[in-house]
Design a protein around this motif. Sequence first.
Motif: not given
Length: 473
Positions: A411-439
Motif C-alpha cells: 500500500t502507499p502508506l506502507d511504501k511511505l513508511k519504508l521509504d521514511l525508514m531509509y531516509i531517517e536512518n540513512y548511512s552508506l553501509m545501509l546503501d551497501f546492504k540494500l544493494i546486496l539484498m537487491t541482488v
Amino acid sequence: MMRSARNAQKTEDHRLIIRRLEELCELAILCVIYFLVWEQFYREPGLFIYNYFGRGKFVLMFVYAILAYIVLHMNEGFRFGYLKLSEVTISQWMGLLIVNFITYFQLCLTANVMLNPGPMFVLMFIEMPVSFLLVYIFTFIYHHSHVPYNMLMIYGNEKSVGLKLKMDSRQDRYHITKIVPAQISMRELAGLIPSFDAVIIADIPAEKRNDILKFCYANSIRAYLTPKISDVIQSGSTSINLFDTPLQLVRGVGLSIGNRAVKRFFDVFLSGLALVVLSPLFAGIAIAIKLEDGGSVFYRQRRVTLNGKEFDILKFRSMIEDAEKDQRSHPATEDDPRITKVGRFIRGCRMDELPQLINIIKGDMSIVGPRPERVEHVRKYAEEVPEFVLRLKVKGGLTGYAQVYGKYNTTPLDKLKLDLMYIENYSLMLDFKLILMTVRVLFQKESTEGFDKQLTQQEIRNEIKKSRKQEKE
C-alpha cells in the motif's frame, strides 16, 4: 501473572544461543575449507613475505572468519528460518562471493604478487554446496524446534486486521489466537494481556496505545507495534543530553550535505563502472529489441524525484510501441499481450531497468532511494496519504527499502513508511546492504502475491465475526 512472559523470554534466550552456535559452527567449517584450499594451492615456500607457519594459520583463518561474519550478517545470511531456504542460500552465496573476492586480493597483497585466481574458484565451488547443506540443516532445526508465540492482536480499525491475514501465512513464527478491538476498556485488557506471550498493537489511537505499551513494558510482555508516520520520522532523531530534560532533535531536511556528497560520489563511480562492464549486455539487448519489431530501444516515462522534480526515466522497451498511447497508466498483467518476446525475458530478469544507470549518472536518480513514482500516481497517493510527498526529500532510487522488503502491491502508506525508514536512518553501509539484498531479490520471482481488495475486506470481516463468536462462547 509474570510466568508466561518469563517463559517467553527464556525461550527467546535459548533461540539466541542456538543461533549463535549455528553461526560459529558454519564459520568454523568455512574457515577450515578456506585453510585447506590455501594450504594446498597457495602455501609455497618464499611465496609470501611472511610465511604462514606455526600459529600464523590461525590468524589467517581468524581474518577470514571475521570478514565472513560481517558480510553474511550484512546480507542476512544467518537468518535461518526467518527467511525462506532459497533466500538465505542466495544471501550466503552472494556473501561468500564477496568474501572470497576480497580475500583473493588480501592474499595477493600479502604475497606481493598477483596469484592464480583458480584456487578461489575451487574454494567457491566447495563452499556453495556446503553452505546449502548447512542452511538446510539449520532451517530444519528452526522449524522443528521453534514454538510460535501465543499472541493477542488489539486493532484500531477493520483494515488493520489485514495484518493478521499476512502473519497467518507464517504460522511457524506467529500464532495470533485472539483479536480484540481497541474500544474495550483498559481494565479488560489488563486482565487479558498477561495470558499471552506477546501483543500486537495495530493502528490504535496514540493515548490508548501508550497505555497498552506501558502496561506490556511494566509486565515484561513483548509488544509489536505498527508504527505511525511520526514514529518512523522520530526513529532517526538525535538525542540531546545537555539538559536534565531529555530532548530529541528531528532535523527534517533529508540527507546532510556530507551524506549527499559521499552518496553522489559512489552513485557516479558505481554506475559508471556498471555501464562499462555491462556495455556488451546493453548492446545485445538493444539489437534484440530492434530485430524483433524495429521499434525504439528505450522507453521514457515521466517520474517524480527530489523536491517534486519531474524527469524522464529510461527503460529498455519491453512492450509494443505506443502501449500507453492514451497517456494513462495500464499496469501489466502476467499474460499481457502488449509485452514482446524480448520484453518478457528482460522483464523477468529485471534487465529492462538497466538504462536507469544513465539517469543516475545524469543526477536524476540515485542507486538507492525511494522508487520514483509516475506523476499521476504521486498525485493519487498524495490524496489518499497527504504525507506521501515526504519521501521526495531525497532522490528517487533504482532500488530501496520498499523494493527489498515490500511486495508488488504494498500500500502507499506502507511504501511511505519504508521509504521514511531509509531516509531517517540513512548511512552508506545501509546503501551497501540494500544493494546486496537487491541482488538477492533479482534471483526470486517478482512478488506479486497480495490481497485482492474485495477478498481482503471479506476475510477481515470473517476474522472479526469469528472473534466475536468466540467471545460469546
